[in-house]
Design a protein around this motif. Structure first.
Motif, PDB file in Angstrom:
ATOM      1  N   PHE A  93      22.261-113.627 -58.068  1.00  6.47           N
ATOM      2  CA  PHE A  93      23.071-112.828 -57.656  1.00  6.47           C
ATOM      3  C   PHE A  93      22.510-112.077 -56.456  1.00  6.47           C
ATOM      4  O   PHE A  93      21.331-111.958 -56.825  1.00  6.47           O
ATOM      5  N   SER A  94      23.163-111.751 -54.979  1.00  7.06           N
ATOM      6  CA  SER A  94      22.842-110.825 -54.086  1.00  7.06           C
ATOM      7  C   SER A  94      22.766-109.898 -54.294  1.00  7.06           C
ATOM      8  O   SER A  94      23.423-109.531 -55.056  1.00  7.06           O
ATOM      9  N   GLY A  95      22.042-108.749 -53.554  1.00  5.53           N
ATOM     10  CA  GLY A  95      21.790-107.381 -53.520  1.00  5.53           C
ATOM     11  C   GLY A  95      23.097-106.663 -53.672  1.00  5.53           C
ATOM     12  O   GLY A  95      23.741-105.785 -54.104  1.00  5.53           O
ATOM     13  N   GLY A  96      23.512-107.639 -52.555  1.00  8.20           N
ATOM     14  CA  GLY A  96      25.094-107.218 -51.774  1.00  8.20           C
ATOM     15  C   GLY A  96      26.025-107.395 -52.741  1.00  8.20           C
ATOM     16  O   GLY A  96      26.816-106.461 -52.889  1.00  8.20           O
ATOM     17  N   GLU A  97      26.121-108.331 -53.357  1.00  7.13           N
ATOM     18  CA  GLU A  97      27.184-108.599 -54.239  1.00  7.13           C
ATOM     19  C   GLU A  97      26.772-107.996 -55.585  1.00  7.13           C
ATOM     20  O   GLU A  97      27.983-106.730 -55.515  1.00  7.13           O
ATOM     21  N   LEU A  98      26.128-107.426 -56.196  1.00  5.97           N
ATOM     22  CA  LEU A  98      25.755-106.201 -57.547  1.00  5.97           C
ATOM     23  C   LEU A  98      26.113-104.896 -56.414  1.00  5.97           C
ATOM     24  O   LEU A  98      27.283-104.262 -57.755  1.00  5.97           O
ATOM     25  N   GLY A  99      25.470-104.684 -55.607  1.00  5.39           N
ATOM     26  CA  GLY A  99      25.911-103.502 -55.156  1.00  5.39           C
ATOM     27  C   GLY A  99      27.338-103.265 -55.226  1.00  5.39           C
ATOM     28  O   GLY A  99      28.626-102.320 -55.532  1.00  5.39           O
ATOM     29  N   GLY A 100      28.369-104.390 -54.074  1.00  6.56           N
ATOM     30  CA  GLY A 100      29.681-104.004 -54.126  1.00  6.56           C
ATOM     31  C   GLY A 100      30.961-104.387 -55.914  1.00  6.56           C
ATOM     32  O   GLY A 100      31.419-103.848 -56.160  1.00  6.56           O
ATOM     33  N   ILE A 101      30.006-104.587 -56.392  1.00  4.93           N
ATOM     34  CA  ILE A 101      30.419-104.491 -58.564  1.00  4.93           C
ATOM     35  C   ILE A 101      30.594-103.648 -58.555  1.00  4.93           C
ATOM     36  O   ILE A 101      31.017-103.319 -59.033  1.00  4.93           O
ATOM     37  N   VAL A 102      29.106-102.604 -58.430  1.00  6.86           N
ATOM     38  CA  VAL A 102      28.970-100.878 -59.051  1.00  6.86           C
ATOM     39  C   VAL A 102      29.724-100.186 -58.365  1.00  6.86           C
ATOM     40  O   VAL A 102      30.729 -99.691 -59.011  1.00  6.86           O
ATOM     41  N   ASP A 103      30.052-100.617 -56.837  1.00  4.85           N
ATOM     42  CA  ASP A 103      30.785 -99.711 -55.911  1.00  4.85           C
ATOM     43  C   ASP A 103      32.371 -99.819 -56.863  1.00  4.85           C
ATOM     44  O   ASP A 103      33.066 -98.531 -57.096  1.00  4.85           O
ATOM     45  N   ALA A 104      32.926-100.988 -56.967  1.00  3.74           N
ATOM     46  CA  ALA A 104      34.454-101.146 -57.133  1.00  3.74           C
ATOM     47  C   ALA A 104      34.337-100.319 -58.684  1.00  3.74           C
ATOM     48  O   ALA A 104      35.389-100.164 -58.517  1.00  3.74           O
ATOM     49  N   PRO A 118      17.697-104.487 -51.668  1.00  8.15           N
ATOM     50  CA  PRO A 118      18.062-105.662 -49.944  1.00  8.15           C
ATOM     51  C   PRO A 118      18.721-106.313 -50.361  1.00  8.15           C
ATOM     52  O   PRO A 118      18.720-107.065 -51.594  1.00  8.15           O
ATOM     53  N   ASP A 119      19.449-107.183 -49.960  1.00 10.87           N
ATOM     54  CA  ASP A 119      20.600-108.017 -50.582  1.00 10.87           C
ATOM     55  C   ASP A 119      19.964-110.041 -50.250  1.00 10.87           C
ATOM     56  O   ASP A 119      20.128-110.366 -49.613  1.00 10.87           O
ATOM     57  N   GLN A 120      18.792-109.967 -50.992  1.00 16.88           N
ATOM     58  CA  GLN A 120      18.047-110.628 -51.543  1.00 16.88           C
ATOM     59  C   GLN A 120      18.681-111.698 -52.919  1.00 16.88           C
ATOM     60  O   GLN A 120      19.467-110.755 -53.295  1.00 16.88           O
ATOM     61  N   THR A 121      18.642-112.319 -53.730  1.00 18.50           N
ATOM     62  CA  THR A 121      18.516-112.703 -54.409  1.00 18.50           C
ATOM     63  C   THR A 121      17.813-111.946 -55.774  1.00 18.50           C
ATOM     64  O   THR A 121      17.228-112.077 -55.354  1.00 18.50           O
ATOM     65  N   TRP A 122      18.531-112.080 -56.876  1.00 14.18           N
ATOM     66  CA  TRP A 122      18.059-111.762 -58.172  1.00 14.18           C
ATOM     67  C   TRP A 122      18.419-112.595 -58.894  1.00 14.18           C
ATOM     68  O   TRP A 122      19.191-112.905 -59.170  1.00 14.18           O
ATOM     69  N   SER A 123      17.799-112.443 -60.653  1.00 14.55           N
ATOM     70  CA  SER A 123      17.441-113.005 -61.423  1.00 14.55           C
ATOM     71  C   SER A 123      18.773-112.967 -62.249  1.00 14.55           C
ATOM     72  O   SER A 123      18.805-111.641 -62.172  1.00 14.55           O
ATOM     73  N   LYS A 124      19.371-113.539 -62.993  1.00  9.08           N
ATOM     74  CA  LYS A 124      19.614-113.104 -64.285  1.00  9.08           C
ATOM     75  C   LYS A 124      19.893-111.465 -65.248  1.00  9.08           C
ATOM     76  O   LYS A 124      20.315-110.820 -64.986  1.00  9.08           O
ATOM     77  N   ALA A 125      18.637-111.408 -65.251  1.00 13.09           N
ATOM     78  CA  ALA A 125      18.111-110.641 -66.227  1.00 13.09           C
ATOM     79  C   ALA A 125      17.603-109.412 -64.852  1.00 13.09           C
ATOM     80  O   ALA A 125      18.141-108.508 -66.017  1.00 13.09           O
ATOM     81  N   GLN A 126      17.321-109.680 -64.043  1.00 16.49           N
ATOM     82  CA  GLN A 126      17.346-108.079 -62.937  1.00 16.49           C
ATOM     83  C   GLN A 126      18.428-107.545 -62.479  1.00 16.49           C
ATOM     84  O   GLN A 126      18.788-106.599 -62.395  1.00 16.49           O
ATOM     85  N   SER A 127      19.715-108.788 -62.496  1.00 17.85           N
ATOM     86  CA  SER A 127      20.754-107.709 -62.186  1.00 17.85           C
ATOM     87  C   SER A 127      21.563-107.508 -62.856  1.00 17.85           C
ATOM     88  O   SER A 127      21.969-106.139 -63.136  1.00 17.85           O
ATOM     89  N   ARG A 128      21.439-107.981 -64.252  1.00 15.20           N
ATOM     90  CA  ARG A 128      21.268-106.609 -65.589  1.00 15.20           C
ATOM     91  C   ARG A 128      20.945-105.538 -65.755  1.00 15.20           C
ATOM     92  O   ARG A 128      21.864-104.841 -66.304  1.00 15.20           O
ATOM     93  N   ALA A 129      19.665-106.192 -65.557  1.00 15.75           N
ATOM     94  CA  ALA A 129      19.053-104.254 -65.618  1.00 15.75           C
ATOM     95  C   ALA A 129      19.380-103.616 -64.492  1.00 15.75           C
ATOM     96  O   ALA A 129      19.924-102.646 -64.906  1.00 15.75           O
ATOM     97  N   LEU A 130      19.671-104.529 -63.460  1.00 14.47           N
ATOM     98  CA  LEU A 130      19.909-103.103 -62.021  1.00 14.47           C
ATOM     99  C   LEU A 130      21.562-102.985 -62.003  1.00 14.47           C
ATOM    100  O   LEU A 130      21.952-101.801 -61.360  1.00 14.47           O
ATOM    101  N   VAL A 131      22.460-103.512 -62.348  1.00 13.17           N
ATOM    102  CA  VAL A 131      24.057-102.937 -62.562  1.00 13.17           C
ATOM    103  C   VAL A 131      24.065-101.437 -64.394  1.00 13.17           C
ATOM    104  O   VAL A 131      24.686-100.614 -63.411  1.00 13.17           O
ATOM    105  N   ASN A 132      22.706-102.196 -65.304  1.00  9.77           N
ATOM    106  CA  ASN A 132      23.472-101.102 -65.538  1.00  9.77           C
ATOM    107  C   ASN A 132      22.505 -99.718 -65.427  1.00  9.77           C
ATOM    108  O   ASN A 132      23.292 -98.808 -65.633  1.00  9.77           O
TER     109      ASN A 132
END
Length: 226
Positions: A93-104, A118-132
């Motif tokens: 997932f991209s950083g921008g996509e994850l930020g949009g999910i949290v902001d929504a 940063p708007d780079q790509t993150w793995s599923k595990a990294q994305s899961r940790a980041l949004v939580n």
């Protein structure tokens, strides 16, 4: 005075007090049901008003309720797919996509989100940790404030940091236990499961968590392999 707790001890052995796979799934399902019931109920109430002949003067209010609740439900589902599930075709997932999910999901509340990932790509595990981590940083500001979520490289690790700054920034006792990978001794399971899930996500990936608290500030930091 700063109280710093480093939660990077070896993963504790499972005990009868810690949830096994089935119990963990039940706790997560329970949290999701709790989160979904409010917007789902509001949509149902709005539809009832639309069908009520005696409430036609409230039609605009009913449509507004339905639209707002549907948007909330969509935001919850989008967040849950990344934060708790694997039912997605995306491997990264991209950083921008994850930020949009949290902001929504959190937008419109008392706390404001500052996204510095940063708007780079993150793995599923990294994305899961980041949004939580981002969600829990926002939740640490019940009376409002600024939640700043950022990332940085540190040797061979990626560091996600959530800084909550506000007059009543705090962590509930259930969250403190969950973030430490400890069983819930008292309090609400629904307040414990998401912090524990973040701890589990970081540790299962070979990382760790640290938590810092002081007056008006809470800092959550997850370190994970790059």
């Amino acid at each position: 005075m700063t109280d710093t707790a480093t939660l990077d001890a070896p993963v504790p052995a499972r005990t009868p007090e810690m949830p096994d796979g089935q119990a963990l799934a039940a706790l997560i399902a329970g949290k999701l049901c709790h989160d979904f019931i409010s917007p789902a109920g509001a949509i149902s109430s709005g539809l009832d008003l639309l069908k009520d002949p005696s409430a036609q003067d409230m039609r605009d209010d009913a449509m507004g309720l339905i639209e707002a609740s549907a948007a909330k439900m969509i935001a919850l589902v989008a967040f849950a797919r990344v934060a708790f599930g694997a039912a997605t075709t995306a491997e990264r997932f991209s950083g921008g996509e994850l930020g949009g999910i949290v902001d929504a999901l959190t937008g419109g509340g008392r706390a404001s989100l500052v996204w510095k990932v940063p708007d780079q790509t993150w793995s599923k595990a990294q994305s899961r940790a980041l949004v939580n981590l981002a969600y829990l940083t926002m939740a640490a500001l019940p009376s409002g404030g600024i939640a700043t979520v950022s990332s940085r490289a540190e040797n061979d690790m990626i560091v996600f940091e959530g800084l909550a700054e506000g007059t009543r920034a705090r962590l509930k006792s259930e969250a403190v236990a969950g973030l430490a990978g400890q069983p819930l001794t008292e309090g609400l399971q629904g307040q414990w499961i998401q912090p524990y899930w973040l701890w589990l996500t970081a540790h299962d990936a070979g990382g760790n968590l640290t938590v810092q608290t002081e007056e008006g500030r809470v800092i959550l930091t997850a370190r994970m392999p790059a």
